[in-house]
Design a protein around this motif. Sequence first.
Motif, PDB file in Angstrom:
ATOM      1  N   ALA A 171       0.933  -1.093  -0.081  1.00 23.28           N
ATOM      2  CA  ALA A 171       0.030   0.107   0.098  1.00 23.28           C
ATOM      3  C   ALA A 171       0.764   1.150  -0.173  1.00 23.28           C
ATOM      4  O   ALA A 171       1.866   1.345   0.504  1.00 23.28           O
ATOM      5  N   GLY A 172       0.247   2.296  -0.471  1.00 21.10           N
ATOM      6  CA  GLY A 172       1.248   3.632  -0.469  1.00 21.10           C
ATOM      7  C   GLY A 172       2.209   3.768  -1.269  1.00 21.10           C
ATOM      8  O   GLY A 172       3.081   4.294  -1.137  1.00 21.10           O
ATOM      9  N   ALA A 173       2.188   3.071  -2.449  1.00 14.60           N
ATOM     10  CA  ALA A 173       3.273   2.786  -3.505  1.00 14.60           C
ATOM     11  C   ALA A 173       3.548   4.430  -3.939  1.00 14.60           C
ATOM     12  O   ALA A 173       4.743   4.782  -4.102  1.00 14.60           O
ATOM     13  N   ALA A 174       2.580   5.338  -4.137  1.00  9.89           N
ATOM     14  CA  ALA A 174       2.895   6.615  -4.474  1.00  9.89           C
ATOM     15  C   ALA A 174       3.785   7.605  -3.812  1.00  9.89           C
ATOM     16  O   ALA A 174       4.472   8.408  -4.283  1.00  9.89           O
ATOM     17  N   ALA A 175       4.096   7.115  -2.408  1.00 13.13           N
ATOM     18  CA  ALA A 175       4.713   7.917  -1.508  1.00 13.13           C
ATOM     19  C   ALA A 175       6.180   7.762  -2.102  1.00 13.13           C
ATOM     20  O   ALA A 175       7.023   8.762  -1.398  1.00 13.13           O
ATOM     21  N   HIS A 176       6.616   6.801  -2.849  1.00 14.21           N
ATOM     22  CA  HIS A 176       7.785   6.486  -3.313  1.00 14.21           C
ATOM     23  C   HIS A 176       8.255   7.826  -4.178  1.00 14.21           C
ATOM     24  O   HIS A 176       9.503   7.935  -4.407  1.00 14.21           O
ATOM     25  N   LEU A 177       7.327   8.147  -4.963  1.00 17.07           N
ATOM     26  CA  LEU A 177       7.457   9.275  -5.839  1.00 17.07           C
ATOM     27  C   LEU A 177       7.678  10.741  -5.387  1.00 17.07           C
ATOM     28  O   LEU A 177       7.604  11.621  -6.404  1.00 17.07           O
ATOM     29  N   GLU A 178       7.739  10.880  -4.285  1.00 15.69           N
ATOM     30  CA  GLU A 178       7.725  12.161  -3.768  1.00 15.69           C
ATOM     31  C   GLU A 178       8.963  13.020  -3.990  1.00 15.69           C
ATOM     32  O   GLU A 178      10.012  12.542  -4.085  1.00 15.69           O
ATOM     33  N   GLY A 179       8.746  14.329  -4.701  1.00 19.80           N
ATOM     34  CA  GLY A 179       9.802  14.937  -5.453  1.00 19.80           C
ATOM     35  C   GLY A 179      10.400  14.503  -6.548  1.00 19.80           C
ATOM     36  O   GLY A 179      11.424  15.204  -7.190  1.00 19.80           O
ATOM     37  N   VAL A 180       9.770  13.768  -7.198  1.00 13.97           N
ATOM     38  CA  VAL A 180      10.269  13.058  -8.394  1.00 13.97           C
ATOM     39  C   VAL A 180       9.730  13.929  -9.602  1.00 13.97           C
ATOM     40  O   VAL A 180       8.791  14.308  -9.492  1.00 13.97           O
ATOM     41  N   ALA A 181      10.699  14.239 -10.658  1.00 14.04           N
ATOM     42  CA  ALA A 181      10.385  15.098 -11.723  1.00 14.04           C
ATOM     43  C   ALA A 181       9.292  14.851 -12.254  1.00 14.04           C
ATOM     44  O   ALA A 181       8.759  13.629 -12.572  1.00 14.04           O
ATOM     45  N   LEU A 182       8.581  15.696 -12.721  1.00 11.69           N
ATOM     46  CA  LEU A 182       7.180  15.603 -13.660  1.00 11.69           C
ATOM     47  C   LEU A 182       7.224  14.682 -15.039  1.00 11.69           C
ATOM     48  O   LEU A 182       6.430  13.912 -15.256  1.00 11.69           O
ATOM     49  N   ILE A 183       8.253  14.809 -15.500  1.00 12.31           N
ATOM     50  CA  ILE A 183       8.759  14.053 -16.716  1.00 12.31           C
ATOM     51  C   ILE A 183       8.498  12.498 -16.763  1.00 12.31           C
ATOM     52  O   ILE A 183       8.222  11.799 -17.441  1.00 12.31           O
ATOM     53  N   TYR A 184       9.172  12.020 -15.411  1.00 14.58           N
ATOM     54  CA  TYR A 184       9.088  10.978 -15.021  1.00 14.58           C
ATOM     55  C   TYR A 184       7.586  10.342 -14.933  1.00 14.58           C
ATOM     56  O   TYR A 184       7.404   9.312 -15.225  1.00 14.58           O
ATOM     57  N   LYS A 185       6.763  10.976 -14.417  1.00 12.46           N
ATOM     58  CA  LYS A 185       5.244  10.837 -13.953  1.00 12.46           C
ATOM     59  C   LYS A 185       4.665  10.633 -15.142  1.00 12.46           C
ATOM     60  O   LYS A 185       3.911   9.793 -15.503  1.00 12.46           O
ATOM     61  N   ILE A 186       4.971  11.593 -16.062  1.00 11.85           N
ATOM     62  CA  ILE A 186       4.226  11.549 -17.358  1.00 11.85           C
ATOM     63  C   ILE A 186       4.686  10.144 -17.980  1.00 11.85           C
ATOM     64  O   ILE A 186       3.801   9.637 -18.738  1.00 11.85           O
ATOM     65  N   HIS A 187       5.740   9.971 -18.292  1.00 15.03           N
ATOM     66  CA  HIS A 187       6.255   8.680 -18.998  1.00 15.03           C
ATOM     67  C   HIS A 187       5.825   7.497 -18.311  1.00 15.03           C
ATOM     68  O   HIS A 187       5.254   6.507 -19.102  1.00 15.03           O
TER      69      HIS A 187
END
Length: 225
Positions: A171-187
Amino acid sequence: MQFLNLFFFNIYPYLAGTVFLVGSWLRYDYGQYSWRAGSSQMLDKKGMRLASNLFHIGIIGIFFGHLVGMLTPHWMYESFLPIAMKQLLAMVAGGIFGAMTLIGGGLLLKRRLTNPRVRATSSTGDILIITLLVIQAALGLLTIVFSAQHMDGSEMMKLVGWAQAIVTFHAGAAAHLEGVALIYKIHMVLGMTLFLLFPFCRLVHIWSAPVEYLTRRYQLVRNRH
């Protein structure tokens, strides 16, 4: 914004994965006549070999690179492969295979849009999926620029942590992406969307790897006189 982050990185992966698996199974059972690669090579071979080989070699390299790099536990390689070296390796290999995919995919897309015979036999889905794959390859190459700003591997380990949390149902996998650049999230979102669309387009032919060709008996073909 918080809702979108939770949806796309906690819920959407499972939604896309379920559609990918169940949809592929249902199409195989109920739509086998549409289960094909839909190759257009017989319509016009000009430039097809170069474009197709670049694209397929590139995308296979990217797939297995992501599979091993993102899902292999850190303890399996930490004794001989430091995180910083792993990131450099990922940037170099990803850059090479990504460039191959982008160039090959771009040539295939141009051919599909500009060749009258190929264009006439192309569906909207054919054009959409190759366009998304080219965009995805371009986004992947852009992430290298941002990765170069974190050569210690810290940014990469956030992405690895998210991927492993997803496949292990933490659970809560999204917490790992805190502070990650937007380009990674779009990808990442576009990558998951490709899995979502997979059962509804020609990509299903990936399941039908011609493994049996390695063991089948030789076929003798003779000309009729």
